[in-house]
Design a protein around this motif. Structure first.
Motif, PDB file in Angstrom:
ATOM      1  N   THR A 165       0.827  -1.212   0.000  1.00 26.04           N
ATOM      2  CA  THR A 165       0.000   0.000   0.000  1.00 26.04           C
ATOM      3  C   THR A 165       0.863   1.264   0.000  1.00 26.04           C
ATOM      4  N   ARG A 167       1.864   4.726   1.049  1.00 30.02           N
ATOM      5  CA  ARG A 167       1.640   5.332   2.377  1.00 30.02           C
ATOM      6  C   ARG A 167       1.901   6.828   2.407  1.00 30.02           C
ATOM      7  N   HIS A 186      -3.243   0.267   9.739  1.00 23.54           N
ATOM      8  CA  HIS A 186      -2.132   0.865   8.993  1.00 23.54           C
ATOM      9  C   HIS A 186      -2.539   2.230   8.430  1.00 23.54           C
ATOM     10  N   ALA A 187      -3.767   2.295   7.877  1.00 24.24           N
ATOM     11  CA  ALA A 187      -4.207   3.540   7.240  1.00 24.24           C
ATOM     12  C   ALA A 187      -4.301   4.666   8.265  1.00 24.24           C
ATOM     13  N   ARG A 189      -2.337   5.591  10.356  1.00 29.55           N
ATOM     14  CA  ARG A 189      -1.057   6.300  10.509  1.00 29.55           C
ATOM     15  C   ARG A 189      -0.935   7.468   9.546  1.00 29.55           C
ATOM     16  N   HIS A 190      -1.555   7.355   8.377  1.00 31.81           N
ATOM     17  CA  HIS A 190      -1.298   8.392   7.364  1.00 31.81           C
ATOM     18  C   HIS A 190      -2.565   8.954   6.733  1.00 31.81           C
ATOM     19  N   GLY A 392       5.339  -0.077  -0.895  1.00 39.04           N
ATOM     20  CA  GLY A 392       4.489   1.085  -1.160  1.00 39.04           C
ATOM     21  C   GLY A 392       5.218   2.176  -1.939  1.00 39.04           C
TER      22      GLY A 392
END
Ligand SMILES: C[S@@+](CC[C@H](N)C(=O)[O-])C[C@H]1O[C@@H](n2cnc3c(N)ncnc32)[C@H](O)[C@@H]1O
Length: 509
Positions: A165, A167, A186-187, A189-190, A392
């Motif tokens: 992915t 990022r 995970h998403a 985080r950003h 990524g």
């Protein structure tokens, strides 16, 4: 389907106060990925990832807080209440449902109500993945639960998608089919705003637990199939999905069987993602696709790509229909049933494939990027070799190089300056002792770890590229060196330069 009553067996998702106390206690006892590795040692730790528990049981016979937590949450053993009380806020955990009493309300042992697994984030974050009990303790026998709505923890596919992915910081991300919530985690985080959807309400509840226990902001949770939960006109900068991609004769397990015929579910997700993406946004999927008799798999996949999107499709593996059926029969533990039942199920899988003229099934990654250009670039390729995860940045750079190539015709390319990408080596291949190599290979040690054959001009050109001279000037110098007409060399080389740029051997300086 799972009824709402089934959610009663799960910890309360509203008690974020208890999740925070539980998190502190888990961290305090070093119930983390690093702590586990140290306690169990690499072989038992790796065995646990294969759902084999015997080595970890042998390594946790002691009575330290960490051993107690491993027995409770990973090996799912009952532990005396008094022993747990020294490690966790046991009464709050009982009251909010993280723990249950074994043997009724007066039992003196407690057990976990869910699997809680430490998971190390990319920047060393100590996260936890919550999933249903029994999924990761089945060993070679397949998953421990056959309930239709069972929610699994992290598998190889989950970490592959998380690794590929892109990022970059974004405003809005969508995780379609969130399951345990790993992609949403995970998403978080950003992405400023994360929306997680699932057909299965149990998965949404478990995602809320995963995020709370990991100490990350809550996601917006929406129940529904495919893009149904996405409102009209709502768009995202990033869409990720590790969908229930298994091509099976009938829906049975929500986490893997999409319930649509053949590869229709994966096709629908890819086709419908385009209009939900913001300009420049990425949609990234894992998928399975049919290899149908008389049809090129690349043509099939290209036809899935929605208008206005560039696409990069990488086929990582192909299995014939027998290997494929066996893989998923074992995944469900069907091989443990009676032999006649197993044979009937196996037959049903092969009937389904025969009816669809499917010879084999491809597995791979699909990345879309919304561009709105008149002629989008669609690359569908086979790359079964090991790559360097996380990928990524490599994925993002692939699309940036496509932009560059699109904007530069051959004349402009020759005016361009290029740099050899880091950690590229040259290999000369030929018979031992031969004076000249049969051919020269450039090999990347990073990212996709590609290898490509080049001629001597290509190898010489790549070797000189440090960004200082234009491509045309370098070719003129090579022409002089090898005694070739510089005009002809300028004429024939751009195709090779284009390929080297597309594949990431050369970067525009
Ligand atoms: C393979 S799991 C992936 C879970 C998680 N995202 C991961 O990466 O590990 C697929 C998920 O999709 C959900 N799902 C199944 N059918 C769906 C549908 N039609 N629409 C949305 N989600 C669906 C399942 O409940 C399951 O949670």
């Amino acid at each position: 389907m799972v009824s709402n009553a089934d959610l009663a067996s799960l910890p309360s998702a509203d008690r974020t106060d208890v999740a925070a106390r539980l998190r502190d206690a888990l961290l305090g006892a070093s119930f983390t990925a690093d702590g586990l590795l140290e306690l169990l040692g690499a072989p038992a730790y790796a065995a646990l990832a294969r759902s084999e528990t015997v080595p970890a049981l042998r390594a946790t016979r002691g009575d330290t807080p960490l051993e107690v937590l491993v027995r409770l949450f990973l090996l799912q053993q009952p532990v005396p209440h008094a022993r747990v009380a020294g490690v966790l806020p046991v009464d709050a955990c009982l009251e909010s449902g993280w723990l249950v009493r074994v043997g009724g309300p007066s039992g003196d042992e407690v057990a976990a109500s869910v699997d809680v697994r430490p998971y190390g984030g990319p920047d060393g974050e100590d996260w936890f993945i919550v999933s249903d009990l029994g999924c990761a303790v089945g060993g070679a026998g397949g998953i421990g639960s056959r309930a239709e709505g069972v929610v699994l923890g992290v598998g190889g596919a989950s970490t592959t998608l998380a690794g590929i992915t892109v990022r970059t910081p974004v405003s809005a991300a969508l995780d379609l089919g969130t399951g345990s919530g790993i992609q949403a985690l995970h998403a978080a985080r950003h992405a400023t705003r994360v929306t997680a959807t699932d057909l299965n309400p149990r998965a949404l509840h478990i995602t809320a637990l995963t995020l709370a226990l990991s100490g990350t902001p809550a996601a917006e949770l929406r129940e529904g199939s495919l893009f149904e939960p996405v409102k009209d006109g709502e768009t995202y900068d990033l869409i990720v999905s590790n969908p229930p991609f298994v091509i099976s004769p009938g829906a049975r397990l929500t986490y893997r069987d999409g319930g649509m015929g053949g590869d229709d579910l994966c096709r629908s997700i890819v086709q419908q993602a385009g209009e939900r993406l913001n300009e420049g946004g990425f949609a990234q999927f894992l998928a399975n696709w049919q290899h149908v008799e008389g049809e090129d798999w690349q043509d099939r996949l290209r036809s899935w790509v929605p208008r206005g999107c560039d696409a990069w499709i990488v086929q990582r593996e192909v299995q014939d229909v027998t290997q494929y059926a066996e893989l998923w029969l074992r995944d469900a533990g069907d091989h443990r049933g009676d032999p006649a039942g197993y044979q009937a199920l196996y037959d049903a899988w092969l009937d389904e494939f025969e009816a669809r003229k499917v010879r084999s099934v491809g597995f791979g990654w699909i990345t879309l990027r919304r561009t709105g250009v008149a002629v989008p670039s669609v690359v569908a390729e086979e790359w079964p070799h090991p790559v360097e995860q996380p990928l990524g940045d490599t994925v993002r750079a692939h699309f940036e190089r496509l932009d560059y190539l699109r904007e530069h015709d051959d004349a402009a390319l020759l005016e361009g300056h290029f740099r050899l990408a880091p950690e590229i080596v040259q290999e000369q291949v030929g018979l031992p002792g031969a004076e000249d190599p049969e051919h020269v290979v450039l090999r990347q040690n990073r990212g996709m770890r590609r290898a490509t054959k080049v001629d001597t001009v290509g190898a010489g050109f790549a070797g000189v590229c440090d960004g200082s001279l234009s491509a045309g000037r370098i070719l003129d110098a090579i022409a002089q060196l090898v005694g070739e007409d510089p005009v002809l060399l300028r004429d024939r080389t751009p195709a090779q330069i284009r390929l080297l740029v597309e594949q990431g051997f050369l970067e525009p300086a």
